[in-house]
Scaffold this motif. Sequence first.
Motif, PDB file in Angstrom:
ATOM      1  N   SER A 181     -20.000 -46.785  25.148  1.00 42.85           N
ATOM      2  CA  SER A 181     -19.326 -47.453  26.213  1.00 42.85           C
ATOM      3  C   SER A 181     -17.869 -47.355  25.454  1.00 42.85           C
ATOM      4  O   SER A 181     -17.505 -48.695  25.355  1.00 42.85           O
ATOM      5  CB  SER A 181     -19.872 -48.918  26.602  1.00 42.85           C
ATOM      6  OG  SER A 181     -21.302 -48.600  27.125  1.00 42.85           O
ATOM      7  N   SER A 182     -17.187 -46.259  25.396  1.00 39.87           N
ATOM      8  CA  SER A 182     -16.041 -46.262  24.964  1.00 39.87           C
ATOM      9  C   SER A 182     -14.905 -46.769  25.880  1.00 39.87           C
ATOM     10  O   SER A 182     -15.083 -46.445  26.968  1.00 39.87           O
ATOM     11  CB  SER A 182     -15.608 -44.800  24.523  1.00 39.87           C
ATOM     12  OG  SER A 182     -14.105 -44.732  24.224  1.00 39.87           O
ATOM     13  N   PRO A 183     -14.001 -47.561  25.493  1.00 41.50           N
ATOM     14  CA  PRO A 183     -12.873 -47.810  26.364  1.00 41.50           C
ATOM     15  C   PRO A 183     -11.828 -46.793  26.973  1.00 41.50           C
ATOM     16  O   PRO A 183     -11.335 -47.048  27.649  1.00 41.50           O
ATOM     17  CB  PRO A 183     -12.101 -48.896  25.553  1.00 41.50           C
ATOM     18  CG  PRO A 183     -13.104 -49.428  24.374  1.00 41.50           C
ATOM     19  CD  PRO A 183     -13.730 -48.260  24.160  1.00 41.50           C
ATOM     20  N   CYS A 184     -11.816 -45.694  25.969  1.00 44.31           N
ATOM     21  CA  CYS A 184     -11.462 -44.466  26.467  1.00 44.31           C
ATOM     22  C   CYS A 184     -12.296 -43.533  26.461  1.00 44.31           C
ATOM     23  O   CYS A 184     -12.741 -43.092  25.491  1.00 44.31           O
ATOM     24  CB  CYS A 184     -10.245 -44.419  25.581  1.00 44.31           C
ATOM     25  SG  CYS A 184      -8.852 -45.399  25.621  1.00 44.31           S
ATOM     26  N   LEU A 230      -5.069 -50.037  23.680  1.00 45.12           N
ATOM     27  CA  LEU A 230      -5.230 -51.151  23.278  1.00 45.12           C
ATOM     28  C   LEU A 230      -6.667 -51.843  23.070  1.00 45.12           C
ATOM     29  O   LEU A 230      -7.196 -52.197  22.046  1.00 45.12           O
ATOM     30  CB  LEU A 230      -4.512 -52.231  23.850  1.00 45.12           C
ATOM     31  CG  LEU A 230      -4.469 -53.899  23.299  1.00 45.12           C
ATOM     32  CD1 LEU A 230      -4.224 -53.898  21.915  1.00 45.12           C
ATOM     33  CD2 LEU A 230      -3.591 -54.672  24.204  1.00 45.12           C
ATOM     34  N   LEU A 231      -7.341 -51.552  23.902  1.00 47.22           N
ATOM     35  CA  LEU A 231      -8.819 -51.857  23.928  1.00 47.22           C
ATOM     36  C   LEU A 231      -9.761 -51.080  23.055  1.00 47.22           C
ATOM     37  O   LEU A 231     -10.639 -51.520  22.289  1.00 47.22           O
ATOM     38  CB  LEU A 231      -9.461 -51.653  25.159  1.00 47.22           C
ATOM     39  CG  LEU A 231      -9.149 -52.911  26.478  1.00 47.22           C
ATOM     40  CD1 LEU A 231      -9.768 -52.335  27.753  1.00 47.22           C
ATOM     41  CD2 LEU A 231      -9.610 -54.170  25.945  1.00 47.22           C
ATOM     42  N   PHE A 232      -9.178 -49.927  22.828  1.00 48.80           N
ATOM     43  CA  PHE A 232     -10.011 -48.983  21.958  1.00 48.80           C
ATOM     44  C   PHE A 232      -9.645 -49.164  20.548  1.00 48.80           C
ATOM     45  O   PHE A 232     -10.499 -49.373  19.633  1.00 48.80           O
ATOM     46  CB  PHE A 232      -9.323 -47.646  22.278  1.00 48.80           C
ATOM     47  CG  PHE A 232     -10.073 -46.524  21.305  1.00 48.80           C
ATOM     48  CD1 PHE A 232     -11.542 -45.940  21.824  1.00 48.80           C
ATOM     49  CD2 PHE A 232      -9.635 -45.823  20.293  1.00 48.80           C
ATOM     50  CE1 PHE A 232     -11.984 -45.114  21.057  1.00 48.80           C
ATOM     51  CE2 PHE A 232     -10.187 -45.277  19.292  1.00 48.80           C
ATOM     52  CZ  PHE A 232     -11.571 -44.708  19.708  1.00 48.80           C
ATOM     53  N   ARG A 233      -8.345 -49.642  20.376  1.00 47.32           N
ATOM     54  CA  ARG A 233      -7.978 -49.698  18.779  1.00 47.32           C
ATOM     55  C   ARG A 233      -8.421 -51.289  18.556  1.00 47.32           C
ATOM     56  O   ARG A 233      -8.819 -51.522  17.299  1.00 47.32           O
ATOM     57  CB  ARG A 233      -6.546 -50.154  18.777  1.00 47.32           C
ATOM     58  CG  ARG A 233      -5.655 -48.661  18.899  1.00 47.32           C
ATOM     59  CD  ARG A 233      -6.178 -47.591  18.070  1.00 47.32           C
ATOM     60  NE  ARG A 233      -6.161 -48.063  16.550  1.00 47.32           N
ATOM     61  CZ  ARG A 233      -6.544 -47.102  15.533  1.00 47.32           C
ATOM     62  NH1 ARG A 233      -6.792 -45.906  15.962  1.00 47.32           N
ATOM     63  NH2 ARG A 233      -6.465 -47.268  14.428  1.00 47.32           N
ATOM     64  N   THR A 234      -8.601 -52.093  19.596  1.00 46.98           N
ATOM     65  CA  THR A 234      -9.301 -53.497  19.229  1.00 46.98           C
ATOM     66  C   THR A 234     -10.884 -53.231  18.725  1.00 46.98           C
ATOM     67  O   THR A 234     -11.364 -53.785  17.814  1.00 46.98           O
ATOM     68  CB  THR A 234      -9.248 -54.380  20.485  1.00 46.98           C
ATOM     69  OG1 THR A 234      -7.765 -54.539  20.904  1.00 46.98           O
ATOM     70  CG2 THR A 234      -9.665 -55.840  20.335  1.00 46.98           C
ATOM     71  N   SER A 235     -11.489 -52.345  19.452  1.00 44.19           N
ATOM     72  CA  SER A 235     -12.981 -51.861  19.387  1.00 44.19           C
ATOM     73  C   SER A 235     -13.254 -51.479  18.021  1.00 44.19           C
ATOM     74  O   SER A 235     -14.069 -51.718  17.379  1.00 44.19           O
ATOM     75  CB  SER A 235     -13.396 -51.235  20.247  1.00 44.19           C
ATOM     76  OG  SER A 235     -13.046 -49.695  20.296  1.00 44.19           O
ATOM     77  N   ILE A 236     -12.083 -50.499  17.464  1.00 42.42           N
ATOM     78  CA  ILE A 236     -12.298 -50.051  15.963  1.00 42.42           C
ATOM     79  C   ILE A 236     -12.039 -51.225  15.018  1.00 42.42           C
ATOM     80  O   ILE A 236     -12.941 -51.296  14.101  1.00 42.42           O
ATOM     81  CB  ILE A 236     -10.959 -49.074  15.717  1.00 42.42           C
ATOM     82  CG1 ILE A 236     -11.398 -47.891  16.664  1.00 42.42           C
ATOM     83  CG2 ILE A 236     -10.889 -48.820  14.278  1.00 42.42           C
ATOM     84  CD1 ILE A 236     -10.078 -46.867  16.403  1.00 42.42           C
ATOM     85  N   VAL A 237     -11.411 -52.571  15.459  1.00 40.40           N
ATOM     86  CA  VAL A 237     -11.195 -53.298  14.472  1.00 40.40           C
ATOM     87  C   VAL A 237     -12.428 -54.093  14.294  1.00 40.40           C
ATOM     88  O   VAL A 237     -13.077 -54.605  13.425  1.00 40.40           O
ATOM     89  CB  VAL A 237      -9.913 -54.197  14.909  1.00 40.40           C
ATOM     90  CG1 VAL A 237     -10.218 -55.576  13.797  1.00 40.40           C
ATOM     91  CG2 VAL A 237      -8.739 -53.245  14.496  1.00 40.40           C
ATOM     92  N   PHE A 238     -13.048 -54.272  15.583  1.00 41.84           N
ATOM     93  CA  PHE A 238     -14.258 -55.085  15.704  1.00 41.84           C
ATOM     94  C   PHE A 238     -15.554 -54.403  14.797  1.00 41.84           C
ATOM     95  O   PHE A 238     -16.158 -55.013  14.379  1.00 41.84           O
ATOM     96  CB  PHE A 238     -14.615 -55.148  17.294  1.00 41.84           C
ATOM     97  CG  PHE A 238     -16.045 -55.576  17.584  1.00 41.84           C
ATOM     98  CD1 PHE A 238     -16.249 -57.215  17.524  1.00 41.84           C
ATOM     99  CD2 PHE A 238     -17.221 -54.748  17.768  1.00 41.84           C
ATOM    100  CE1 PHE A 238     -17.684 -57.588  17.526  1.00 41.84           C
ATOM    101  CE2 PHE A 238     -18.304 -55.442  18.086  1.00 41.84           C
ATOM    102  CZ  PHE A 238     -18.616 -56.795  18.017  1.00 41.84           C
ATOM    103  N   TYR A 239     -15.677 -53.016  15.286  1.00 41.76           N
ATOM    104  CA  TYR A 239     -16.657 -52.319  14.580  1.00 41.76           C
ATOM    105  C   TYR A 239     -16.572 -52.477  13.077  1.00 41.76           C
ATOM    106  O   TYR A 239     -17.626 -52.338  12.265  1.00 41.76           O
ATOM    107  CB  TYR A 239     -16.896 -50.993  15.075  1.00 41.76           C
ATOM    108  CG  TYR A 239     -17.663 -50.797  16.279  1.00 41.76           C
ATOM    109  CD1 TYR A 239     -19.075 -51.301  16.380  1.00 41.76           C
ATOM    110  CD2 TYR A 239     -16.980 -50.503  17.399  1.00 41.76           C
ATOM    111  CE1 TYR A 239     -19.766 -51.391  17.492  1.00 41.76           C
ATOM    112  CE2 TYR A 239     -17.585 -50.467  18.798  1.00 41.76           C
ATOM    113  CZ  TYR A 239     -18.927 -50.830  18.714  1.00 41.76           C
ATOM    114  OH  TYR A 239     -19.553 -50.993  19.917  1.00 41.76           O
ATOM    115  N   THR A 240     -15.297 -52.215  12.583  1.00 42.82           N
ATOM    116  CA  THR A 240     -15.198 -52.112  10.969  1.00 42.82           C
ATOM    117  C   THR A 240     -14.824 -53.090  10.434  1.00 42.82           C
ATOM    118  O   THR A 240     -14.636 -53.346   9.123  1.00 42.82           O
ATOM    119  CB  THR A 240     -13.918 -51.135  10.812  1.00 42.82           C
ATOM    120  OG1 THR A 240     -12.823 -51.379  11.391  1.00 42.82           O
ATOM    121  CG2 THR A 240     -14.485 -49.591  11.280  1.00 42.82           C
TER     122      THR A 240
END
Length: 279
Positions: A181-184, A230-240
């Motif tokens: 479920s990618s934001p982008c 922005l949502l995508f970059r936030t998801s990266i921070v969330f996962y890592t």
Amino acid sequence: MLMRISVIMTSYNYAKYISEAIESVINQTYTDWELVIVDDASTDNSVDVIQTYLEKDNRIKLYINNENLGLAKSIQKALKHTNSEWIAFLESDDRFYPNALEKKVDVIKKHNVDLIYSDVELSEHSAPLDEHFDIVKTKYLNTSKNCFIEDFDKIIPKENIIPTFSVVMLKKSLLASCSFSSPCKALLDYYLWVQLYKAKVFYINKPLTFWRVHEDSYINKIHYNEFQKLLFRTSIVFYTSSIINAINYFRRYFVTIKRCNGKIKFVFCNGGEKSGYSI
């Protein structure tokens, strides 16, 4: 001893290219493979083209979506129909070099590895990508040898160093554990690799795939705005990292949050949309 490799190919209106893609799998020097194709309700004659190959090679399977479901759901559908522990991707407008699977299987036999990817040959219509990947190689892959990416967990949150789906082979179990479920939508591949940041990743420093970039390429058809980025970059921070860091990252991008004409308006800083994004 041979090991079965499942090659996943999604198809959508690439009838003029898909024959080359399928034949590049048929012509592999490594022969223990299955090709699982999911056609995403193409409106051209893609299905007719694919069906001619079903009659020639029983290693090829075709599943047809009744409606257009998109890349993520089509890949997930293909996964359900694979019968091996290793998955390779080939987009239907790309093609493998004849030894692509053989070289990656050699790595599996020699090393304890989770994900393998290679360099790529880019089409003549991809000058901007050429420049981008030259920078990536210089900054992160300054090597002339095949090697493990030792700092993959540190690199991938900053930069997607894997050029395209079509260069990747990985364990099915890892892929099955990922969210799709990618934001982008255009960054689905990067979204998956970020979730696998702890994987043992091996890089083959030679092109094993031809990546055809053209005006109808998926990468050129799917657009996204600043809010999605922005949502995508936030998801990266969330996962890592952690959910707290992700929330803080998200908050730093806002100047104001206000109500306008019955809608909540976010106004971005850091080079985002000056007029804000309404939801």
